[in-house]
Design an enzyme around this catalytic site. Structure first.
Site, PDB file in Angstrom:
ATOM      1  N   ASP A  18       0.857  -1.191   0.000  1.00  0.00           N
ATOM      2  CA  ASP A  18       0.000   0.000   0.000  1.00  0.00           C
ATOM      3  C   ASP A  18       0.894   1.242   0.000  1.00  0.00           C
ATOM      4  O   ASP A  18       1.787   1.368   0.855  1.00  0.00           O
ATOM      5  CB  ASP A  18      -0.877  -0.035   1.271  1.00  0.00           C
ATOM      6  N   MET A  19       0.673   2.140  -0.940  1.00  0.00           N
ATOM      7  CA  MET A  19       1.479   3.356  -0.992  1.00  0.00           C
ATOM      8  C   MET A  19       1.165   4.232   0.218  1.00  0.00           C
ATOM      9  O   MET A  19       0.045   4.238   0.716  1.00  0.00           O
ATOM     10  CB  MET A  19       1.175   4.139  -2.271  1.00  0.00           C
ATOM     11  N   TYR A  23      -1.544  10.420  -2.736  1.00  0.00           N
ATOM     12  CA  TYR A  23      -1.697  11.644  -3.542  1.00  0.00           C
ATOM     13  C   TYR A  23      -0.686  12.711  -3.100  1.00  0.00           C
ATOM     14  O   TYR A  23      -0.190  13.484  -3.913  1.00  0.00           O
ATOM     15  CB  TYR A  23      -3.117  12.220  -3.413  1.00  0.00           C
ATOM     16  N   ARG A  60       0.243  14.781   9.663  1.00  0.00           N
ATOM     17  CA  ARG A  60      -0.453  13.918  10.643  1.00  0.00           C
ATOM     18  C   ARG A  60       0.157  14.103  12.025  1.00  0.00           C
ATOM     19  O   ARG A  60      -0.541  14.090  13.030  1.00  0.00           O
ATOM     20  CB  ARG A  60      -0.352  12.447  10.232  1.00  0.00           C
ATOM     21  N   ASP A 120      -3.764   2.680  -5.374  1.00  0.00           N
ATOM     22  CA  ASP A 120      -2.447   2.684  -4.731  1.00  0.00           C
ATOM     23  C   ASP A 120      -2.154   1.417  -3.930  1.00  0.00           C
ATOM     24  O   ASP A 120      -1.345   1.449  -3.023  1.00  0.00           O
ATOM     25  CB  ASP A 120      -2.314   3.922  -3.830  1.00  0.00           C
ATOM     26  N   GLU A 121      -2.813   0.328  -4.251  1.00  0.00           N
ATOM     27  CA  GLU A 121      -2.491  -0.900  -3.502  1.00  0.00           C
ATOM     28  C   GLU A 121      -2.548  -2.119  -4.411  1.00  0.00           C
ATOM     29  O   GLU A 121      -3.357  -2.172  -5.332  1.00  0.00           O
ATOM     30  CB  GLU A 121      -3.406  -1.080  -2.285  1.00  0.00           C
TER      31      GLU A 121
HETATM   32  P1  TTP Z   1      -5.397   5.453   1.187  1.00  0.00           P
HETATM   33  O1  TTP Z   1      -4.479   4.343   0.816  1.00  0.00           O
HETATM   34  O2  TTP Z   1      -6.601   5.128   1.979  1.00  0.00           O
HETATM   35  O3  TTP Z   1      -4.632   6.535   2.032  1.00  0.00           O
HETATM   36  P2  TTP Z   1      -3.257   7.259   1.760  1.00  0.00           P
HETATM   37  O4  TTP Z   1      -2.433   6.549   0.741  1.00  0.00           O
HETATM   38  O5  TTP Z   1      -3.491   8.706   1.496  1.00  0.00           O
HETATM   39  O6  TTP Z   1      -2.577   7.179   3.178  1.00  0.00           O
HETATM   40  P3  TTP Z   1      -2.023   5.914   3.956  1.00  0.00           P
HETATM   41  O7  TTP Z   1      -0.541   6.110   4.011  1.00  0.00           O
HETATM   42  O8  TTP Z   1      -2.661   5.993   5.285  1.00  0.00           O
HETATM   43  O9  TTP Z   1      -2.397   4.678   3.204  1.00  0.00           O
HETATM   44  O10 TTP Z   1      -5.868   6.190  -0.112  1.00  0.00           O
HETATM   45  C1  TTP Z   1      -5.043   6.292  -1.278  1.00  0.00           C
HETATM   46  C2  TTP Z   1      -5.378   7.564  -1.994  1.00  0.00           C
HETATM   47  O11 TTP Z   1      -6.740   7.534  -2.388  1.00  0.00           O
HETATM   48  C3  TTP Z   1      -5.225   8.773  -1.133  1.00  0.00           C
HETATM   49  O12 TTP Z   1      -3.892   9.281  -1.178  1.00  0.00           O
HETATM   50  C4  TTP Z   1      -6.237   9.719  -1.673  1.00  0.00           C
HETATM   51  C5  TTP Z   1      -7.304   8.835  -2.285  1.00  0.00           C
HETATM   52  N1  TTP Z   1      -8.498   8.791  -1.433  1.00  0.00           N
HETATM   53  C6  TTP Z   1      -9.571   9.560  -1.790  1.00  0.00           C
HETATM   54  O13 TTP Z   1      -9.504  10.252  -2.792  1.00  0.00           O
HETATM   55  N2  TTP Z   1     -10.690   9.530  -1.015  1.00  0.00           N
HETATM   56  C7  TTP Z   1     -10.771   8.780   0.100  1.00  0.00           C
HETATM   57  O14 TTP Z   1     -11.802   8.782   0.771  1.00  0.00           O
HETATM   58  C8  TTP Z   1      -9.659   7.980   0.460  1.00  0.00           C
HETATM   59  C9  TTP Z   1      -9.727   7.148   1.692  1.00  0.00           C
HETATM   60  C10 TTP Z   1      -8.544   8.029  -0.338  1.00  0.00           C
END
Ligand code: TTP
Length: 630
Positions: A18-19, A23, A60, A120-121
């Site tokens: 998972d990235m 964004y 954060r 991103d996963e």
């Molecule tokens: P996530 O993998 O949920 O979160 P993240 O990568 O920002 O942070 P983390 O390190 O905790 O994993 O989401 C991936 C991307 O998807 C995130 O960067 C932005 C987008 N996104 C949205 O646009 N809307 C949302 O509700 C969520 C949860 C994510």
């Protein structure tokens, strides 16, 4: 509804990668001066500074959360940099993030089966690679182990991040007498650390990973130590991991099922589920879900990693909050036009780049009634066979919307007022790759009488360009993609398809068989759809309704007449075309060529020719060898 699958093997090596704050990382790569600075990405909606959709780890630390809006984040962390998502067609354009995700996928897929689960996963099945490593260079034979591997968190090891952490992890990795399953996981840890380093070097992005014996545990673990770290779940640690895990944190238990377990059974942690027998859970939730719950409580999950580097569906949507809610048909149609144009561009790009065709169009909406209090009724999602081209997509989307609206408002209700739409999206799904050898079939259609152009061609060719681009390598259009601008605003790559694919969708999907869907896809949607319902549901031998129609053999060979084909669904010109233009000798079809076709078509061929299958002989490398015009 979760589906229980038999645990395929508890010695698989599965990783979930998972990235980190994805964004934000993409924006920081674009603007390197933001690196190390508190940064967040906000929605395209300036109200109160816009909703945060991604928050960097520096922000954060200062207390900024995704649930905040920009203004609130500024209060908590005045130095925060707020970046607005790129905008196209009056809404967010996630293209840049999707492309960045593709860069990462191309690296992560180097070592084994790779399933792109969202923007991103990914899931990786590294079993073969781990077995090979264990055989050729087992961890205990290594003189030195990379820092990144030694930083791994291994659940159940009492290292607690102390100074000896790396030593303890090294010992575990190199334990000669360890459980053979753990040894495989140790190899998985080496491989994943290496892949993560490659991602960092080649894209500048960090990611986190979970390494376990199945997808469920790997996914749970990847989020346990973020950012830029990896967590291993040895078999022996599973019970402790699940015992205290809140039930709602488990994948597929965040919704109604999880709530029912809490409310009806008083189950608050996954461990609490252990006290229920499989039979009891089956009694309560049905055979499949009951078994799935029983397995889940024990950390068992047989779900396979699917080989999939491309999205399973494409969705384009928009949320209309508060006063921006849509109240008139014309405003809905205006937005559907934008959404369909965007979807059409992405479908064309997918067709040109990946040679894939989508088969189903679904319209989802969220609505409420302004006139009565019964606003809990859901706006029904509606689906139909997908026709290519922005104009046709729009026409169908409007019809779907109107159908949904009629149901939502009840037949007696006034459909022209008294409702507000707060979310609207169109989704293209059931995307199937065109078999490599068949691209030339459509070229041959160009040679036919223009008046008899097949609808397959016209659907592919609705923009008057797509097929030519495919054949002659025309310039690619840009992929533009967007999701609704809400917290559910996720790119639609996951198998679960979070933003749009609801169980509702399945329930409301017209009950057409695959065969019927194909007829609609290949033919004029409206006319044929009405015919479809009149057709006998049983499949008759010799009845060809899919691409086979275009590849119709000499009728003598199949003992099949054009009247058998008519079956109420073929147009006159299509019949003429299929019987007059195409010919091939079924006896000579090479098995490997049939293997190139989509599974349903293979099945149809075999259904037509059960006894011919064995006689198929090698003839040529492409399906076009057999299906060229006489
Ligand atoms: P996530 O993998 O949920 O979160 P993240 O990568 O920002 O942070 P983390 O390190 O905790 O994993 O989401 C991936 C991307 O998807 C995130 O960067 C932005 C987008 N996104 C949205 O646009 N809307 C949302 O509700 C969520 C949860 C994510």
């Amino acid at each position: 509804m979760p589906v229980a699958r038999p645990e395929s093997s508890d010695s698989r090596v599965i990783a979930h990668v998972d990235m980190d704050c994805f964004y934000v990382q993409v924006e920081q790569r674009k603007q390197p001066h933001l690196r190390g600075q508190p940064t967040a990405v906000v929605q395209y909606n300036s109200w109160q500074g816009g909703g945060l959709i991604a928050v960097g780890y520096e922000a954060r630390k200062d207390g900024v959360k995704r649930s905040m809006r920009g203004d609130e984040a500024k209060k908590v962390c005045p130095q925060i940099h707020l970046i607005t998502v790129p905008v196209a067609r009056g809404k967010a354009d996630l293209n840049i993030y999707r492309n960045a995700g593709s860069e990462v996928v191309s690296i992560l897929s180097r070592k084994g089966k790779c399933e792109r689960a969202s923007i991103d996963e990914v899931y990786l099945d590294l079993t073969d690679a781990a077995e090979k490593l264990l055989k050729e260079t087992p961890p205990e034979s290594l003189e030195s182990i990379h820092e990144e591997v030694l930083k791994s968190h291994v659940l159940g090891l009492n290292s607690n991040g102390d100074d000896n952490h790396k030593e303890i992890v090294k010992e575990w990795l190199q334990n000669k007498n360890g459980d053979p399953r753990d040894k495989l996981l140790a190899c998985g840890a080496l491989i994943v650390a290496d892949l993560r380093l490659q991602v960092l070097q080649e894209t500048q992005f960090t990611c986190s990973a979970g390494i376990a014996h199945n997808k469920m545990l790997a996914k749970l673990a990847s989020g346990m130590n973020k950012p830029a770290q990896q967590t291993v779940v040895p078999f022996s640690s599973v019970k402790d991991l699940l015992e205290a895990l809140p039930i709602k944190k488990m994948k597929q238990l965040g919704g109604k099922l999880g709530s029912s377990l809490q409310v009806d059974l008083g189950v608050n942690t996954v461990g609490d589920l252990l006290k229920y027998s499989e039979e009891k859970l089956q009694d309560l939730y049905g055979v499949n879900t009951g078994t799935w719950l029983w397995n889940t409580a024990r950390g068992m999950n047989g779900e396979e990693v699917e080989e999939r580097l491309l999205p399973k569906s494409h969705a384009s949507g928009k949320t209309f909050r508060g006063p921006s809610a849509l109240k008139t048909l014309s405003s809905v149609e205006n937005w559907l036009k934008e959404l369909c144009e965007e979807l059409s561009e992405r479908l064309q790009t997918d067709l040109e780049t990946n040679k894939r065709i989508a088969h189903t169009l679904t319209l989802h909406a969220d609505a409420y009634k302004t006139t009565d209090t019964d606003s809990h009724k859901k706006f029904p999602s509606k689906s139909c066979p997908l026709r290519y081209g922005a104009g046709k997509l729009l026409e169908d989307a409007i019809n779907l919307f109107q159908g949904g609206l009629r149901e939502y408002m009840n037949p007696m209700g006034n459909q022209f007022c008294g409702w507000k739409i707060t979310n609207l999206s169109v989704t293209a799904s059931k995307i199937i790759a065109i078999p490599s050898g068949t691209s030339s079939i459509t070229k041959y259609f160009h040679c036919q009488d223009p008046g008899e152009k097949s609808d397959l061609l016209s659907t592919l060719n609705d923009s008057h360009e797509s097929e030519l681009k495919m054949e002659f390598g025309g310039e690619q259009s840009t992929i533009t993609h967007d999701e609704s601008e809400t917290s559910f605003d996720r790119v639609d790559l996951s198998s679960g398809h979070e933003s749009c694919s609801t169980s509702n969708q399945n329930e409301l999907q017209p009950k057409l068989s695959i065969k019927e869907t194909k007829i609609n896809h290949l033919s004029n949607g409206k006319n044929i759809r009405s015919n479809v319902h009149k057709r006998k549901p049983t499949k008759e031998k010799g009845e060809t309704s899919s691409i086979l129609r275009f590849l119709q053999t000499n009728s003598s060979q199949l003992g099949q007449t054009s009247s058998a084909m008519e079956g109420g669904s073929l147009t006159k010109s299509q019949n003429r075309q299929t019987t007059n233009t195409w010919g091939y000798n079924l006896d000579e079809i090479d098995q490997s060529v049939v293997d190139e076709l989509p599974r349903e078509i293979q099945e149809e061929l075999y259904a037509l020719l059960p006894r011919k299958k064995a006689n198929m002989v090698k003839r040529g490398s492409s399906i076009a060898h057999y299906f060229s015009p006489k």
